[in-house]
Structures are given as structure tokens and as C-alpha cells.
Design a protein around this motif. Structure first.
Motif, short mmCIF file in Angstrom:
data_model
loop_
_atom_site.label_atom_id
_atom_site.label_comp_id
_atom_site.label_asym_id
_atom_site.label_seq_id
_atom_site.Cartn_x
_atom_site.Cartn_y
_atom_site.Cartn_z
N LYS A 1 1.17 -1.06 0.14
CA LYS A 1 0.01 0.25 0.61
C LYS A 1 0.81 1.02 0.45
O LYS A 1 0.97 2.74 -0.33
N ALA A 2 1.92 1.30 0.45
CA ALA A 2 2.65 2.49 0.76
C ALA A 2 3.36 2.88 -0.81
O ALA A 2 3.86 4.16 -0.58
N GLU A 3 3.35 1.88 -2.07
CA GLU A 3 3.60 2.63 -2.93
C GLU A 3 2.72 3.86 -3.27
O GLU A 3 2.54 4.74 -4.46
N HIS A 4 1.28 3.47 -2.59
CA HIS A 4 0.14 4.65 -3.55
C HIS A 4 0.92 5.91 -2.58
O HIS A 4 -0.01 6.94 -3.29
N ILE A 5 1.47 6.29 -1.63
CA ILE A 5 1.67 7.23 -0.95
C ILE A 5 2.70 7.93 -1.99
O ILE A 5 3.41 8.28 -2.86
N THR B 1 0.75 9.83 -4.46
CA THR B 1 0.57 9.00 -5.62
C THR B 1 -0.96 9.46 -6.35
O THR B 1 -1.40 9.81 -7.12
N GLY B 2 -2.34 9.62 -4.99
CA GLY B 2 -3.01 10.08 -5.41
C GLY B 2 -3.62 10.50 -4.53
O GLY B 2 -3.60 11.84 -4.22
N GLU B 3 -5.49 9.49 -3.61
CA GLU B 3 -5.45 10.37 -2.46
C GLU B 3 -5.12 10.81 -1.74
O GLU B 3 -3.49 10.21 -1.16
N PRO B 4 -4.83 12.32 -0.92
CA PRO B 4 -4.64 12.04 0.37
C PRO B 4 -4.34 11.28 1.50
O PRO B 4 -5.87 11.32 1.32
#
Ligand code: ADP
Ligand code: ZN
Length: 723
Positions: free
Chosen positions: A496-500, A502-505
């Protein structure tokens, strides 16, 4: 058949009123009593404080013969029997604490049919000799209290309970009742199997304890936090749970140093001293018990006002059980948990040592649920009841989250910094170290690893260490990182950390140090001075009779006395908890104190111009559901503000309901509500021009009131017949 039920209900209500002094049954009590009167079995699942005892006490009194009550603890039996005796019920107990002569006397009374209730320890009951004796005595029924003791799944298994299943076969024709406050389904099924209660009618109450306010605070300086919390509960009884004996002893000593009447309690203290501590607590000589989880089962104290968890409970089940010891009497109470990440890591390490893989998995799951509860940003009661499969329609309005919703903010930037740092140190370091690097520390360890040269070193220097810890913990909680328990809780990024970034705050709760407790607790609307005098009298009487004070009258009863100030026997009889026997025993003593208080001018609420204000008599219902609920809350001592918060309405709306309640002939203590200005107000209203409009009258008052307060005062005058 219908007629018969009606008659039984009427009889039961008479007993409730005459003997126990209560007006109405609580939910399910009446149905349970009818089931037993009908000769059928029942299995009752009701939370602590729900009113289980009456469910067997009343049918045992109404049915021919003696009701046998099985209870696990000697101290509990004595307590119950004392309480029943004070109400004039013929009850006794039979266990190993009795001297030979006393035991003989109890058995003689039992055999001659003189007892309505006999409390027996399970091993005594199932001894050959005793079972044989039972054949020759007329029995009314069996009640098995704390029935979860029969189950190994439960939190308090007692081997002596296992054989109780035989009772159903030995006495096929006697109704049997099993009672427990166990919330967890697994244990419930097991109890039903083991006690042969498959066919029994089941009564499941809600396990919500609305009068307990749940609070969780970050653990920082526990002693200071606890002292600060205790200031809100001066002179009240409470329990503080700690994980280890050493912490128990240290904290008890520290509290004593601060002038608090505290005592330590754990399994390492010799039996005699432990009993003394329990007894002192029950009798209000000791106010605060600091204990390991060894404490609790044997204590049936109705007026425990708070429970504090100094350390993390090991599961939600334990948390619910332990906090449930507060507020049995239904008056407002608080449960505070101090939550620290150190505790979580400690428990994780202990779990690592569990050899059996399945068991380890269960324990990890339980711990995770507990952590999730502690870090929840939604209504605590929802999370708690949800865990036991009970849904709450609305947020409760009586937990820290509901009362003071945490502010959230966009923490994406911090999450990015944290991710960079964790990656740079290759997932080899724990939370504390990450914080140090982010804050730009140059301690020996950091220098040794040359981590002062990392890009992330010092990028978070403007945020303090506690705040960083809170951020990292929340990121773990939200699943961006894990703490690898097999490598001293080293932080690792998850998928999940990969999305830090990149998208939603990433929204996190703002860090709020200390206990969130600026919400008001206005306490019970009562005449404090009178309450104190009544409590003093209660203490003297209890001392004389060698019973705990609550056996004389409960806090609920004293509160109502201090509100309504009854000075005649008839008025006193109408107070909840005043039955015939107690009226005869204590009535005149309490009336004398109230009379003197009122005459001294302290009791201005009940007197006006030397004339006693008549007691308001209930005119029957006339209230809608909301108003009935509000009245019940009011009677429990819940403040106007808290009622409003719980209902999600404004104070004004509740005031409007108060007016309707008074108009319906029910009692709301308006003088206490208005306070010091009450006399002046009444005088000015007496003198007001009878032809003036209400607006004009209000304008000319020297006392400042809102419109609704004004209406409240007018309703009061109408009700007492002066308007
Ligand atoms: P439990 O055993 O379920 O924990 P108790 O039987 O000790 O609960 O009852 C809790 C408190 O509520 C006691 O003080 C009891 O006297 C009181 N109580 C029980 N039933 C009623 C009722 N119908 N009306 C008023 N008070 C009640
Ligand atoms: Zn809530």
C-alpha cells in the motif's frame, strides 16, 4: 391462561414495589420472571448492572419452597444475602465460610421451609449428602449465577461448575435459570451445552452500557494523567488496572503519596490481606483499587464511578469485562484507557513466545482488535459493540471521539518523508530510530551508521518527536507500514505504501496530547449538601449493622432523596429503592436529616415561604418515547448537556422536553436547575402583574433566563399549583 399471566405479573409488580421499592421492571425482567413462574427454564444474557438478580429473587419468593442460587464466590453470596435481608427477604448462604454452629442453623432454617432463597457454593450443592437432603425439602427453582464459570472458553472458568449440568437430570421438574454477562457467542453456546439448557428460553439484552463514557488517551506521563483524571472524581470509588504486580505496587504508593486512599491488589498478596482490601473497598474505606486483572470477579460494588486501564488490556473481551465494573448502579461513569505503543510492542513480544501456532494467531488477532479499538477515529462504542456483533444505529454521543471528534489534516507530505526514510535505512530500524533520523538527531547510533548523510535526515525537524510517533503509528494502523515483530519491530513499507503521494491525500488525526476532556461533565443535578449528610447517615447505619453502605441505600436512592427531599413516610416510600422493610428500619432517621436540612434554610428547593412544596405525583404516562427516555436519563443523574449530546439535539430542545415532562406530572428538580436565583425568581413571579403578558413579565425579571428556562419555571409553578 391469559388471566393467570396477568395475575402473576401483578403479583410480581407488588413484590418489586413492596420489597425492593422499585416502580417498574427493567427490560426483560418481567418476561423472565413469568417464564420461571410458568415452570420453564431460561437462559439470561444481560450486561453487568442490567438487573439480573431480581430475575431469580422474585420468582424464588413467589413460588412455593426455597430457591437455590449457585454462586461462585463466597464474598458475593454474603453481599447478596446482606442486601436481601436489608429488604426483609428470608435469605441465607451455605458455604465453607460458616462456622459449624452457623451452618447448622442455616440448614435447620432451610429444612423447616423458612427460607425463600439459599445461596450455595457449587461443590457443596453437588456433594452426596446435600443432594440427598434436597429430596426432603420443598424447592422452588435453581438459579446459576455467573454461568460462564462453567465454560473453558470464558474468562473465569471454575472446575467446580462443570458438574452443574447434572442438575437438569436430577431435578427434571424444577425450573432452572442460568445468568451471565458474557458478551461472546462462543462462550454462550458452550454454557448452554454444558448446563443442558438447549430448550431453555433465551433472553438476550443489549450489551451496551450507555452510562459508561469511553475515553482513550495517549499514554505519556501516566501518573500525572491519572492524577488529573482523579480530580474530576473527587472522593469517588474506582479501579485502576495495570499489567504487572510491580506497576500495581508502584502506582498505589504514588497515589497514596498524593493523598489518595488507594490500595494495591494482586495475586501475590496473601489471601487475608487481599480480602481486607476488597472489604475496605466495598465499605468505601479505600476509594481506589490499583490491581492486576486478578481483581474483579468477587466485587459486586454498584457505585464504582471509573475504571482506568494504565496498560493495554489483552483483548476487547477483557476490556469490556473490566470497564463493565463501573456504573452498575446506572449512574454516569467513565472508563479511561491510557494507550502507549510501548505496551503494544511488549505484548507482541510476549505473543512471539507462544509456541502453538494456532494459539499465537488467535492472540495476534485479539491484540490487533484491541489496537484498532484504541486507535479508532470513529465512535468507540460502535467499535466495541461491533466486535460482539451488535450494531449501533447512531454514534453514541458519549465517548471521546463523539464528544470531541479528532480533527484530521492532509499528512501526505509526512507520509512521503517517512517512506523515504524507511526505504533509506533498508527496513532495519524501529519507529524510535526513524523518528530520530527524521528529526535530524546526531546521536551515536545514527553517526555509527552514517545515517546523518541520508537525504531524509532532518527533513522532519520542525515536528516534535511525540507528533512523529503519532504519525508513524497511524500510518501503521492504516496499513502503509508494518512493524516486523520478528526483527524488533523494524518498520517495513507494505504494498500500500507504493501509493503514498500518488493519489488520494492521506488524512490523519491531529495529534492531541493529554486527555481530551474539555467536554463538560456537569454531574448529577442534586442537592450536594443534603446528599453528603445522607451519605454520612448511611455510613453510620452501615457501620452499626456491619454491612457495606450500599446495602442500606444505593447512591441512586440517596440522589433521589436529595432531589425530592421527602419529609413524610408517604413521600419517602415513593423514592426508588425504598421498600417497606427499609422504610420501617431507616425511614425516620433519613426523614429527620432531610427535615433538619430543609428547616435550616439549606434546603430552599423544597420550601418556599415556609410552606412545603407538595411532592408531584405521577399522573401516568402522557409522555412520548423521547420524553420517557429523557426522564429515565434525568433520573439516572445524566446532565442536560449530556442528554442533549447523546440525542444529538440542542440543550434548548431538551429543555422543551423537560417542560412537557413536568406538565405530565413528573418530577424535574427545577429549583436545583435554576440554582441560587430560584427564590428571587419565584418571589418576582408572585409579585408580577397578573394582567401583563409573559414577555413583559420576563422583561421585568431581575433574573436572566432564556425563554425555555422561563417556560420551565412557569411549568414548575403550574405543577405545584401556585400559578
Ligand atoms: P446485575 O446482576 O445484572 O449486574 P443487579 O441485579 O446487581 O445487576 O442490578 C443492578 C442494580 O440495578 C442494582 O442496584 C439493582 O437494585 C438495580 N435494579 C435492578 N432492577 C431494577 C428495577 N426494575 N428498577 C430499579 N432498579 C433496579
Ligand atoms: Zn461514541
Amino acid at each position: 391462561m391469559k388471566m393467570a399471566t396477568k395475575k402473576v405479573k401483578q403479583q410480581a409488580r407488588n413484590v418489586l414495589q413492596e420489597t425492593f421499592g422499585y416502580d417498574a421492571f427493567r427490560p426483560m425482567q418481567e418476561e423472565i420472571i413469568c417464564t420461571l413462574m410458568d415452570g420453564k427454564d431460561a437462559f439470561v444474557l444481560m450486561p453487568t448492572g442490567g438487573g439480573k438478580s431480581l430475575c431469580y429473587q422474585i420468582p424464588a419468593m413467589m413460588r412455593d419452597g426455597t430457591g437455590i442460587v449457585v454462586s461462585p464466590l463466597i464474598s458475593l453470596m454474603k453481599d447478596q444475602v446482606d442486601a436481601l435481608t436489608a429488604c426483609g427477604v428470608k435469605a441465607a448462604y451455605y458455604n465453607s465460610s460458616l462456622k459449624a454452629a452457623e451452618a447448622k442453623e442455616v440448614l435447620e432454617r432451610f429444612e423447616s421451609g423458612d427460607l425463600d432463597l439459599l445461596y450455595v457454593a457449587p461443590e457443596r450443592l453437588l456433594s452426596k449428602g446435600f443432594l440427598a437432603k434436597l429430596e426432603n425439602v420443598k424447592l422452588a427453582m435453581f438459579a446459576i449465577d455467573e454461568a460462564h464459570c462453567v465454560s473453558q472458553w470464558g474468562h473465569d472458568f471454575r472446575p467446580e461448575y462443570v458438574r452443574l449440568g447434572e442438575l437438569r437430570d436430577i431435578f427434571p421438574n424444577l425450573p432452572m435459570l442460568a445468568l451471565t454477562a458474557t458478551a461472546d457467542e462462543h462462550t454462550r453456546e458452550d454454557i448452554s451445552d454444558r448446563l443442558n439448557l438447549g430448550k431453555a428460553k433465551r433472553f438476550v439484552a443489549s450489551f451496551d452500557r450507555p452510562n459508561i463514557r469511553y475515553l482513550v488517551a495517549e499514554k505519556r506521563q501516566p501518573l500525572t494523567q491519572i492524577l488529573q483524571f482523579l480530580e474530576g472524581w473527587p472522593n469517588c470509588s474506582g479501579v485502576i488496572y495495570c499489567l504487572s504486580r510491580k506497576r500495581v505496587e508502584d502506582l498505589a504508593v504514588n497515589l497514596q503519596r498524593h493523598g489518595i486512599r488507594a490500595a494495591a491488589y494482586h495475586a501475590g498478596i496473601p489471601g487475608r490481606s487481599r480480602e481486607k482490601v476488597q472489604d475496605d473497598f466495598l465499605r468505601d474505606r479505600v476509594k481506589v483499587i490499583v490491581a492486576t486483572i486478578a481483581f474483579g470477579m468477587g466485587v459486586d460494588k454498584p457505585n464504582v464511578r471509573f475504571v482506568i486501564h494504565h496498560d493495554l488490556p489483552k483483548s476487547i473481551e477483557s476490556y469490556y469485562q473490566e470497564t463493565g465494573r463501573a456504573g452498575r448502579d446506572g449512574l454516569e461513569s467513565e472508563a479511561l484507557m491510557l494507550y502507549g505503543s510501548g505496551d503494544v510492542n511488549l505484548v507482541r513480544r510476549l505473543i512471539e513466545n507462544v509456541e502453538n501456532i494456532d494459539q499465537r494467531r488467535v492472540e495476534v488477532h485479539k491484540l490487533n482488535s484491541m489496537v484498532a479499538f484504541s486507535e479508532a477515529l470513529t465512535c468507540r462504542r460502535r467499535v466495541l459493540l461491533g466486535y460482539f456483533g451488535e450494531a449501533l444505529d447512531e454514534p453514541c454521543g458519549n465517548c471521546d471521539i463523539c464528544l470531541d471528534p479528532p480533527e484530521t489534516y492532509d499528512a501526505t507530505e509526512f507520509a512521503e518523508a517517512a517512506l523515504q526514510c524507511v526505504r533509506e535505512v533498508n527496513g532495519n530500524f524501529g519507529m524510535g530510530y526513524i523518528v530520530d533520523v527524521l528529526r535530524g538527531s546526531k546521536n551515536a547510533r545514527i553517526l555509527e551508521h552514517k545515517h546523518d548523510q541520508l537525504k531524509s535526515h532532518g527533513t522532519g525537524a520542525d515536528v516534535n518527536a511525540d507528533e512523529w510517533t503519532s504519525i508513524l503509528r497511524q500510518l501503521v494502523h492504516h496499513g502503509y507500514f508494518i512493524q516486523d515483530v520478528s526483527r524488533r519491530a523494524a518498520m517495513l513499507p507494505t504494498k500500500k505504501a507504493e501509493h503514498i503521494g500518488t493519489g488520494e491525500p492521506i488524512m490523519l488525526a491531529k495529534y492531541q496530547p493529554g486527555i481530551r476532556r474539555h467536554f463538560k461533565r456537569l454531574g448529577t443535578p442534586r442537592d450536594e449538601a443534603l446528599f453528603k449528610k445522607l451519605a454520612l447517615l448511611r455510613e453510620e447505619l452501615a457501620e452499626q449493622e456491619d454491612v457495606p453502605p450500599h446495602v442500606v441505600f444505593s447512591d441512586v436512592t440517596l440522589t433521589e432523596m436529595s432531589q425530592r427531599k421527602p419529609v413524610t413516610e408517604d413521600a419517602l416510600r415513593r423514592i426508588s429503592g425504598v421498600g417497606q422493610h427499609k422504610l420501617e428500619q431507616y425511614g425516620s432517621a433519613f426523614i429527620a436529616v432531610i427535615d433538619k436540612h430543609v428547616a435550616s434554610g439549606d434546603g430552599k428547593a423544597a420550601k418556599r415561604g415556609g410552606k412545603e412544596i407538595p411532592m408531584l405525583i405521577a399522573k401516568g404516562p402522557g409522555l412520548n418515547e423521547t420524553q420517557t427516555y429523557i426522564l429515565a436519563q434525568y433520573r439516572k443523574g445524566v446532565s442536560l448537556q449530556d442528554i442533549a449530546a447523546a440525542q444529538g439535539v440542542s440543550d434548548t430542545t431538551v429543555l422543551k422536553h423537560y417542560v412537557a415532562i413536568i406538565r405530565a406530572g413528573q418530577f424535574i428538580d427545577v429549583p436545583a436547575f435554576i440554582g441560587d436565583d430560584f427564590d428571587t425568581l419565584m418571589k418576582e413571579l408572585d409579585d408580577a402583574d397578573p394582567y401583563a403578558s409573559l414577555t413583559e413579565i420576563k422583561r421585568d425579571l431581575s433574573v436572566e433566563l432564556s425563554n425555555d428556562e422561563f417556560r420551565l419555571a412557569l411549568a414548575w409553578r403550574e405543577a405545584i399549583g401556585v400559578a
